[in-house]
Design a protein around this motif. Structure first.
Motif: not given
Length: 201
Positions: A126-142
């Motif tokens: 779960a942790c790695l899955t969430i971290d991977t998605v979070a990295t993508y979402l952070a790029r889109q927010a930027e």
């Protein structure tokens, strides 16, 4: 590949098959050794005990899942955020409801009395899955494509859980048979719609 590496892969393949077939409690090192075509002593030369074998087998599977998710989240010129999230969500949900993942989930549930397995199951799954998605979402927010993301990791949890819907729970409980790609796509489509209502700029 070195002999030691080949032997380790052989043992892990036997371990995965045995755990998936018998579960954690019923699987024995003797059964794993027989399935792998090696001696029990050879298994212990590579792994301290059954728990270590389970952790190694699960860790490899988690790495493969993360790589598949990262590939789904690679930004493509023709993509908009909706298509990218749909592709990623379908990749995730397909893994969650796959026969191998379901068998692994049952095996892990049996082994949850072992602290190292609880920790590993979370950190490598779960942790790695969430971290991977979070990295993508952070790029889109930027880029200004997403907004209202004060914490990308929290937003990633929202997305992953929306993709679960009630589909993953029903499959894990055996209420419904493994879903079709169309059912997975429909569940994810609803998840993406809800997610973008909250976070799209």
């Amino acid at each position: 590949m070195k002999r030691c590496d080949r032997k380790r892969c052989q043992i892990l393949a036997g371990a995965r098959e045995t755990f998936l077939e018998l579960g954690f409690e019923r699987a024995s090192v003797d059964a794993i050794a027989a399935r792998a075509g090696v001696s029990k002593a050879t298994v212990y030369n590579h792994f301290a005990d059954k728990a270590a074998l389970f952790l190694a087998a699960f860790s490899e599977g988690a790495d493969n899942m993360r790589e598949a998710l990262q590939s789904a989240l690679v930004e493509r010129p023709e993509d908009d955020i909706e298509h990218a999230l749909q592709r990623a969500g379908e990749s995730l949900t397909s893994v969650f409801v796959s026969p191998i993942a379901l068998a692994l989930h049952r095996s892990a549930a049996e082994a949850m009395n072992l602290p190292e397995i609880r920790k590993m199951f979370y950190e490598r799954g779960a942790c790695l899955t969430i971290d991977t998605v979070a990295t993508y979402l952070a790029r889109q927010a930027e880029k200004g494509i997403l907004s209202n993301i004060d914490d990308a990791r929290t937003a990633a949890v929202h997305f992953v859980m929306l993709c679960h819907g009630d589909l993953v729970m029903k499959v894990r409980l055996g209420v419904i048979p493994p879903p079709t790609p169309e059912q997975i796509a429909a569940t994810v489509r609803s998840a993406v719609t809800m997610f973008l209502r909250a976070y799209k700029a």
